[in-house]
Design a protein around this motif. Structure first.
Motif, short mmCIF file in Angstrom:
data_model
loop_
_atom_site.label_atom_id
_atom_site.label_comp_id
_atom_site.label_asym_id
_atom_site.label_seq_id
_atom_site.Cartn_x
_atom_site.Cartn_y
_atom_site.Cartn_z
N ASN A 120 -12.10 -28.93 3.94
CA ASN A 120 -12.22 -28.36 2.60
C ASN A 120 -11.02 -27.46 2.36
OD1 ASN A 120 -14.77 -29.56 2.40
ND2 ASN A 120 -15.83 -27.70 3.06
N VAL A 121 -10.93 -26.89 1.18
CA VAL A 121 -9.92 -25.87 0.93
C VAL A 121 -10.15 -24.72 1.90
CG1 VAL A 121 -9.03 -24.19 -0.72
CG2 VAL A 121 -9.72 -26.47 -1.51
N PRO A 122 -9.15 -24.28 2.65
CA PRO A 122 -9.35 -23.11 3.52
C PRO A 122 -9.46 -21.83 2.69
CG PRO A 122 -7.44 -24.45 4.21
CD PRO A 122 -7.82 -24.88 2.83
N GLY A 123 -10.50 -21.04 2.93
CA GLY A 123 -10.73 -19.87 2.09
C GLY A 123 -10.30 -18.54 2.68
N ALA A 124 -9.89 -18.53 3.96
CA ALA A 124 -9.69 -17.26 4.66
C ALA A 124 -8.62 -16.38 4.01
CB ALA A 124 -9.35 -17.51 6.12
N ILE A 125 -7.46 -16.94 3.72
CA ILE A 125 -6.35 -16.12 3.23
C ILE A 125 -6.70 -15.47 1.90
CG2 ILE A 125 -3.96 -16.12 2.44
CD1 ILE A 125 -4.32 -16.29 5.49
N ALA A 126 -7.31 -16.21 1.01
CA ALA A 126 -7.75 -15.60 -0.26
C ALA A 126 -8.78 -14.51 0.00
CB ALA A 126 -8.33 -16.67 -1.18
N GLY A 127 -9.68 -14.76 0.97
CA GLY A 127 -10.68 -13.75 1.31
C GLY A 127 -10.04 -12.47 1.81
N TRP A 128 -9.04 -12.60 2.70
CA TRP A 128 -8.34 -11.41 3.20
C TRP A 128 -7.71 -10.63 2.04
CZ3 TRP A 128 -4.75 -13.51 7.68
CH2 TRP A 128 -5.55 -14.13 8.66
N PHE A 129 -6.97 -11.36 1.21
CA PHE A 129 -6.21 -10.70 0.15
C PHE A 129 -7.13 -10.07 -0.88
CE2 PHE A 129 -3.57 -10.47 -3.69
CZ PHE A 129 -2.45 -9.83 -3.17
N ASP A 130 -8.21 -10.77 -1.23
CA ASP A 130 -9.13 -10.23 -2.23
C ASP A 130 -9.88 -9.01 -1.69
OD1 ASP A 130 -8.33 -12.18 -4.01
OD2 ASP A 130 -9.93 -13.57 -3.47
N ALA A 131 -10.24 -9.04 -0.41
CA ALA A 131 -10.87 -7.86 0.21
C ALA A 131 -9.90 -6.69 0.21
CB ALA A 131 -11.32 -8.19 1.63
N TYR A 132 -8.65 -6.97 0.54
CA TYR A 132 -7.61 -5.93 0.56
C TYR A 132 -7.45 -5.30 -0.82
CZ TYR A 132 -2.77 -4.33 -0.05
OH TYR A 132 -1.65 -3.63 -0.40
N GLU A 133 -7.35 -6.13 -1.86
CA GLU A 133 -7.13 -5.61 -3.21
C GLU A 133 -8.34 -4.83 -3.73
OE1 GLU A 133 -5.79 -8.75 -5.90
OE2 GLU A 133 -3.82 -7.79 -5.77
N SER A 134 -9.55 -5.28 -3.41
CA SER A 134 -10.75 -4.66 -3.99
C SER A 134 -11.33 -3.55 -3.13
CB SER A 134 -11.83 -5.73 -4.20
OG SER A 134 -11.41 -6.68 -5.17
N TRP A 135 -11.20 -3.64 -1.82
CA TRP A 135 -11.86 -2.70 -0.93
C TRP A 135 -10.91 -1.90 -0.05
CZ3 TRP A 135 -15.66 -6.83 1.44
CH2 TRP A 135 -16.58 -7.24 0.46
#
Length: 579
Positions: A120-135
């Motif tokens: 599937n589309v790998p989601g990890a990198i977006a997850g890292w970056f979105d967590a960084y930006e929001s939290w």
């Protein structure tokens, strides 16, 4: 309690800190997390650094080609926040496409683990970056957070024992999955093979990928040369994944699901994660206690009565998951109803002290956990009183083994979690997220953080969550005592055909095998067998079957912030205090 732990070769002590803590399965990853805390980063920043470093030091378990999930306890607001960082199936992929390509158009129940269609589309990198930006703290840049991992990959590191073992075990699959590459040209291998303990390893290709991601953020992965390199690999294997699928990917911030258990609130990621399994099991246990059918506080730890209770209630949770754990964008999942006292009380009627549950009582089987234990769970806390519970995975060892050679990483095979039964819950559909095994967890008490924890290991994860909740909240174990405590695992009888339902199989129809870890008494083992459980021992190196846990517990006293932590003795890492 001492006799329970006596079978282990070594035992660690619970670690304490008054400023913050990191806990993971790799020492070098812990160093990366502490480095970010020392720069003013918070627990979320530290977890991203841990995630990236684990991709380098334990690549069989995790990678930038995988998925992630996270929970974040924010002390200032007493909130628990959630992030679903898993990817979706290719938008234009159908069940018939898989059948046509892999089985001459004939139906089949599952996507093979090493097939490109499991990507599937790998989601990890977006997850890292979105967590960084929001939290994230805002005190360190995303590029700074990735620097320790880049240095490990570029300058090199020495491989630890358990990571080396899993690396070597996956080598034949990696070589077979990349027939157009000579083994010595596969960057995730070392001179064409897996390393031994203590070997010096570099991966300059993945360092290059992380540098691009550090500079450009998530766009550096989902667009541009890294994205094109991914699609080159899937195109060559007749997959329908596209650049548009990658570019369109988004993480999802979610409201965690929760269940109040004897004064504690247990938090999990909602479906498509399988945290619901743990909450249903705990709910049934509480309903049995309320009805007077058991007394939770009189049970002897790891006795046959206790383990029988957990085995049976977890079966109920897994059966529920087969119809309820899928992408909520494709099916309405009535979580509130499932976790209601009325519903759980009805489910509790399936429990008997004298006999075991079988699938004829449900019509669907439970999933089989075999060979699905390659994931990294890690957690961090900080001086703010915040904590982050984070998990990152490529599913099986190095995913399906399919490598993106230009950038030194393998793609996950999470699509194997789909079934290929049209119309069934969790069947493959374009743009859909699959039943997902990786789940972080947290416990709060009266709004205050009690523990941030997880137990990686495929379908071992909700079992581990229930074990740790019981250990911490009922038996009063320290974090390290809970981690050290011998475990059990539910396994399916693979002699029967795959039903094609629920999560990935193979699955059973009637019989559930119960794997027992050495350290549980022979008397308990024999009593479980007499109850009808099909039991078998798991010893020595095979103990990785039971996953790997990390726990950080809030032990604050008299206004002083104190963290207590335990780390997995079945892994290479440790819990390390921040000073």
């Amino acid at each position: 309690m001492s006799t329970e732990f006596s079978k282990f070769a070594s035992r660690r002590s619970t670690v304490y800190s008054t400023k913050g803590m990191v806990a993971s399965s790799q020492p070098a990853a812990n160093a990366a997390g502490l480095k970010i805390l020392s720069k003013g980063g918070n627990c979320v920043d530290a977890c991203i650094a841990l995630a990236a470093a684990l991709c380098i030091t334990e690549p069989g378990s995790t990678g930038i080609g995988g998925d992630c999930f996270a929970l974040y306890y924010k002390n200032s607001t007493k909130e628990v926040l959630g992030l679903n960082g898993c990817g979706r199936a290719a938008k234009n992929l159908t069940i018939q496409d898989v059948w046509d390509e892999l089985n001459e158009g004939k139906s089949m129940a599952r996507i093979p683990y090493t097939s490109a269609f499991a990507i599937n589309v790998p989601g990890a990198i977006a997850g890292w970056f979105d967590a960084y930006e929001s939290w994230g703290s805002g005190n360190v840049s995303f590029e700074e957070i990735l620097e320790p991992a880049i240095e490990l990959a570029d300058k090199g590191f020495a491989v630890c024992e358990m990571a080396a073992r899993s690396w070597r075990n996956s080598t034949p699959k990696i070589i077979k999955s990349n027939p157009n590459l000579e083994p010595q040209d596969i960057p995730v291998l070392i001179n064409g093979k897996g390393p031994d303990e203590g070997d010096f390893v570099t991966n300059k290709s993945i360092a290059k990928a992380l540098e691009i991601i550090g500079e450009k953020g998530k766009k550096g992965f989902y667009t541009g040369p890294v994205a094109k390199a991914i699609i080159n690999q899937t195109d060559s294997r007749h997959h329908k994944l596209t650049l548009e699928d990658l570019e369109a990917h988004t993480s999802t911030f979610v409201e965690p699901i929760q269940y109040d258990f004897f004064g504690y609130t247990i938090w999990e990621i909602p479906p498509n994660g399988q945290g619901l399994v743990a909450l249903v099991a705990l709910g049934v246990i509480q309903e049995l206690h309320k009805a007077g059918k058991i007394d939770v506080f009189q049970l002897e730890h790891n006795s046959s009565e206790y383990l029988h209770l957990l085995i049976e209630t977890l079966k109920i949770g897994f059966y529920e998951a087969n119809d309820s754990v899928t992408d909520p964008e494709f099916k309405d999942i009535p979580v509130s109803k499932i976790l209601s006292s009325e519903y759980l009380e009805k489910k509790s009627q399936l429990f008997s002290k004298d006999k075991i549950i079988n699938s004829s009582m449900f019509g669907v089987p439970i999933p089989d956990p075999k060979f699905k234990t390659d994931t990294t769970y890690f957690t961090a806390s900080d001086a703010n009183g915040d904590a982050c519970s984070f998990i990152n995975s490529v599913y099986q060892g190095f995913g399906g083994g399919i490598c993106v050679p230009e950038y030194g990483f393998c793609l996950h095979n999470r699509g194997a979690n789909f079934n290929l039964t049209p119309g069934a819950t969790n069947c493959l559909e374009g743009g859909k997220r699959p039943y997902h095994t990786i789940i972080p967890s947290m416990i709060t008490k009266k709004g205050e953080l009690f523990a941030s924890f997880g137990n990686m290991g495929g379908y071992m994860q909700p079992i581990g969550h229930v074990l740790h909740v019981m250990n911490l909240c009922v038996f009063g174990f320290t974090p390290q005592q809970s981690v050290d405590s011998p475990r059990f695992l539910l396994d399916a009888d693979t002699s029967t055909p795959d039903s094609g339902l629920g999560g990935d199989g193979p699955v059973s129809t009637n019989v559930t095998n119960v794997l027992i870890e050495e350290g549980i008494s022979e008397e308990t083992y024999q009593k479980l067998t007499k109850l009808g459980h099909r039991t078998s021992w798991v010893r020595d190196n095979a103990r990785t079957t039971f996953g790997r846990a990390q726990i950080i517990k809030n032990e604050s006293k008299n206004g002083h912030l104190i963290y207590a932590a335990g780390s997995e003795i079945r892994a290479d890492g440790a819990a390390i205090p921040f000073l």
